[in-house]
Scaffold this active site. Structure first.
Site, short mmCIF file in Angstrom:
data_model
loop_
_atom_site.label_atom_id
_atom_site.label_comp_id
_atom_site.label_asym_id
_atom_site.label_seq_id
_atom_site.Cartn_x
_atom_site.Cartn_y
_atom_site.Cartn_z
N GLU A 226 -23.28 11.40 27.27
CA GLU A 226 -23.36 10.33 28.27
C GLU A 226 -24.57 10.59 29.17
O GLU A 226 -24.92 11.75 29.42
CB GLU A 226 -22.11 10.33 29.15
N ASP B 47 -5.92 5.88 22.65
CA ASP B 47 -7.18 6.59 22.70
C ASP B 47 -8.20 5.57 22.25
O ASP B 47 -8.27 5.24 21.05
CB ASP B 47 -7.18 7.81 21.77
N HIS B 48 -8.96 5.03 23.19
CA HIS B 48 -9.75 3.85 22.83
C HIS B 48 -10.83 4.16 21.79
O HIS B 48 -11.33 3.24 21.15
CB HIS B 48 -10.34 3.17 24.08
N HIS C 22 -10.59 12.37 22.63
CA HIS C 22 -11.54 11.59 21.82
C HIS C 22 -12.17 12.41 20.69
O HIS C 22 -12.15 12.00 19.53
CB HIS C 22 -12.66 11.03 22.69
N GLY D 124 -0.60 -2.24 37.08
CA GLY D 124 -1.97 -1.85 37.46
C GLY D 124 -2.94 -2.97 37.13
O GLY D 124 -4.13 -2.72 36.91
N GLY D 125 -2.42 -4.19 37.14
CA GLY D 125 -3.23 -5.36 36.74
C GLY D 125 -4.38 -5.67 37.66
O GLY D 125 -5.25 -6.48 37.31
P1 NAP Z 1 -7.17 2.15 39.58
O1 NAP Z 1 -8.41 1.33 39.63
O2 NAP Z 1 -6.94 3.16 40.65
O3 NAP Z 1 -5.94 1.14 39.55
C1 NAP Z 1 -4.63 1.57 39.71
C2 NAP Z 1 -3.70 0.38 39.65
O4 NAP Z 1 -2.38 0.85 39.86
C3 NAP Z 1 -3.99 -0.68 40.68
O5 NAP Z 1 -3.80 -1.94 40.09
C4 NAP Z 1 -2.91 -0.41 41.72
O6 NAP Z 1 -2.62 -1.61 42.35
C5 NAP Z 1 -1.75 0.04 40.86
N1 NAP Z 1 -0.77 0.85 41.56
C6 NAP Z 1 -0.97 1.97 42.27
N2 NAP Z 1 0.20 2.43 42.77
C7 NAP Z 1 1.15 1.58 42.35
C8 NAP Z 1 2.55 1.52 42.53
N3 NAP Z 1 3.23 2.43 43.23
N4 NAP Z 1 3.23 0.50 41.96
C9 NAP Z 1 2.57 -0.43 41.24
N5 NAP Z 1 1.25 -0.43 41.03
C10 NAP Z 1 0.55 0.57 41.58
O7 NAP Z 1 -7.03 2.92 38.21
P2 NAP Z 1 -7.71 2.56 36.80
O8 NAP Z 1 -9.07 3.14 36.78
O9 NAP Z 1 -7.53 1.12 36.52
O10 NAP Z 1 -6.84 3.45 35.80
C11 NAP Z 1 -5.56 3.09 35.38
C12 NAP Z 1 -5.10 4.04 34.28
O11 NAP Z 1 -6.01 3.94 33.19
C13 NAP Z 1 -5.10 5.51 34.68
O12 NAP Z 1 -4.06 6.17 34.00
C14 NAP Z 1 -6.45 6.02 34.16
O13 NAP Z 1 -6.41 7.40 33.90
C15 NAP Z 1 -6.55 5.21 32.88
N6 NAP Z 1 -7.92 5.04 32.41
C16 NAP Z 1 -8.82 4.35 33.17
C17 NAP Z 1 -10.12 4.18 32.69
C18 NAP Z 1 -11.13 3.38 33.46
O14 NAP Z 1 -12.24 3.19 32.94
N7 NAP Z 1 -10.83 2.91 34.67
C19 NAP Z 1 -10.49 4.72 31.45
C20 NAP Z 1 -9.54 5.42 30.71
C21 NAP Z 1 -8.27 5.56 31.20
P3 NAP Z 1 -2.47 -1.79 43.90
O15 NAP Z 1 -3.56 -1.05 44.55
O16 NAP Z 1 -2.52 -3.26 44.07
O17 NAP Z 1 -1.13 -1.23 44.14
#
Ligand code: NAP
Length: 489
Positions: A217, A178-179, A241, A17-18
């Site tokens: 928030e 859990d950040h 949290h 998910g980089g």
């Molecule tokens: P996001 O923006 O939707 O990113 C998802 C990532 O997963 C993208 O890099 C996507 O890349 C990749 N991905 C999707 N399907 C894939 C597959 N089949 N194989 C490999 N890679 C795949 O999500 P996010 O907000 O970064 O969140 C990621 C995680 O962190 C989730 O579990 C979320 O609940 C958690 N989280 C996020 C936040 C936040 O602030 N964003 C906060 C707390 C927790 P491609 O599109 O290039 O495939």
């Protein structure tokens, strides 16, 4: 005061998910700041892995943009960023298919260095990633996996996820993030409690009237409406949290500051939590901002679900059934679109047993407030005589310890929770990560509350944007002759 930085050992960190939001906003900028501080070795490697087709240089460009947008700071100017970008690599991968796995294996397997795999993807992919890491020989004893929230959406799903991960990894290799636990002040909470003689003797129901935890928030659900509406404040904030904060406040002193000693004590707190009575819970949904209803619509419009019964605000009262806390209520409150962004824990001490100043002196209580954000710091409210002639009138004044003031600009250097936690993963220190049994115990307490709402068809109360939540939240306190602390920025 300048903070001491101890470099970590060389590592490979694969960010599944980089290319995603979390990687761009938190993980990559955080790693860059650790690089600038000298904590990340120059030969560390960060490998982005996602479905998007791109080369390593494209990924470096994505990272550079993210760092500039979300927190590279002045270090970008002197060529450090360019050096950092040479640590980056990228593999196109499909978590659910075969694509990219052999390539990833060729890059990381069999190297004599720490291997960390950050699962920054949707939770539905956690199991696929774990399974493929195993089948491609990367789930060896050197491997560590970092798992993002949400960890399940109820007890059954959390148990299933724990069982899946346990097929491939030992608990010592699993880092559930859990950040909140990575925040400087949260760790300071433990330092204040267990590093001082002053507080711990008073830290019990004999001296503490009640405890309040507020995470407020100003933002609404924004672009996360679809996710949030399935989750709500209970699953998104309280189960993880606020629960973690409550544990750190309420736990017994661990024998030492080691991962299992701390987590054993936290687990005991969760298991001792009383079930919550329905009339001790207030749920709310925010209304539109009357000044700008288009930009700030009401909750149901924002999530595009006119019948939504999901709460964007939650306040509740609970008790911990043990000797230390019998009779001391814990009030938790969290919500979106409130009047200020503020996270604060307040320990409100009892009245003195007898006022020598008479009734007219009023009620004055010591309050220890631990502020997590913004303006991290600790304040102790003490009662003193109001200066000047005219008798003994009492006022409350804060003994204030703002970290920025007390430690100076270097000492209070901003280390984001994510960067600290990633370095802990590399160091192999699990103290600030949730253990599987903790997560399950938290769901075991949460599930009946949510099931009760569903059974009763409970509908959250509307509340004004930019306020303090529904009036019933104020009443929850007033019924007990108490008041919420003001939510201040
Ligand atoms: P996001 O923006 O939707 O990113 C998802 C990532 O997963 C993208 O890099 C996507 O890349 C990749 N991905 C999707 N399907 C894939 C597959 N089949 N194989 C490999 N890679 C795949 O999500 P996010 O907000 O970064 O969140 C990621 C995680 O962190 C989730 O579990 C979320 O609940 C958690 N989280 C996020 C936040 C936040 O602030 N964003 C906060 C707390 C927790 P491609 O599109 O290039 O495939």
């Amino acid at each position: 005061m300048v903070s001491r930085v101890i470099p970590v050992d060389p590592f490979d960190l694969v960010i599944f998910g980089g290319t995603g939001d979390l990687a761009r906003r938190k993980i990559l900028p955080g790693l860059f700041r650790r690089y600038c501080s000298g904590q990340m070795p120059e030969n560390a490697r960060i490998i982005g892995a996602a479905r998007s087709d791109m080369e390593a240089h494209d990924y470096a460009a994505l990272a550079a943009e993210a760092i500039q947008e979300f927190g590279g700071g002045k270090a970008c100017e002197d060529g450090t960023l360019e050096k950092f970008l040479t640590c980056l690599d990228y593999v196109t991968i499909d978590a659910r298919g075969d694509r990219g796995w052999s390539e990833l294996q060729a890059r990381v397997a069999g190297k004599d260095r720490i291997e960390a795999f950050y699962f920054s993807v949707a939770p539905s992919l956690f199991g696929d990633l774990a399974e493929r890491l195993q089948s491609h020989g990367m789930a060896d004893s050197k491997a560590r996996i970092v798992v993002e929230k949400p960890f399940g959406r109820d007890l059954a799903s959390a148990q299933a996820l724990n069982a899946t991960l346990a097929k491939y990894f030992d608990e010592k290799q699993i880092y559930r993030i859990d950040h909140y636990l990575g925040k400087e002040t949260v760790q300071n909470l433990m330092a204040v409690r267990f590093g001082n003689m002053l507080f711990e003797p008073l830290w019990n129901s004999q001296f503490v009237d009640h405890i309040q935890i507020t995470v407020a928030e100003t933002v609404g659900v924004g672009g996360r409406g679809e996710y949030y509406d399935k989750s709500g404040a209970m699953r998104d904030m309280v189960q993880n949290h606020l629960m973690q904060l409550l544990c750190l406040i309420a736990m017994e002193p661990p024998a030492r500051f080691s991962p299992d000693a701390v987590r054993d004590e936290k687990l005991k707190v969760i298991r001792a939590l009383d079930p919550v009575e329905p009339h001790h819970i207030v749920r709310g949904q925010y209304d539109a901002d009357p000044d700008d209803p288009d930009a700030m619509p009401d909750y149901r419009t924002a999530v595009d679900n006119p019948r939504s019964k999901t709460e964007s605000f939650l306040a509740l009262k609970t008790h911990i059934a043990n000797w230390r806390w019998a009779g001391t209520p814990f009030y938790l409150r969290t919500g979106k679109r409130l009047c200020a962004r503020s996270s604060e824990i307040s320990i409100v001490f009892k009245d003195t047993p007898h006022s020598i100043f008479g009734e007219e002196a009023g009620r004055h209580r010591n309050v220890l407030s631990i502020r997590l954000q913004p303006n991290e710091g600790i304040t102790l409210g003490v009662t003193i005589k109001e200066p000047g002639p005219g008798g003994m009138r009492l006022i409350d004044v804060p003994l204030d310890m703002s970290f920025a003031d007390a430690l100076g600009p270097d000492g209070a250097e901003h280390v984001d929770a994510y960067e600290r936690l990633i370095m802990d993963v590399i160091r192999g220190n699990q103290t600030l990560f949730m253990r599987g049994d903790e997560v399950e115990a938290a769901w075991a307490w949460t599930d009946p509350i949510i099931e009760g709402w569903t059974k009763r068809g409970d509908v959250p109360k509307p509340y004004d944007s930019h306020g303090a939540g529904p009036d019933t939240s104020t009443q929850l306190m007033r019924r007990d002759d108490r008041e919420w602390r003001e939510i201040t920025p």
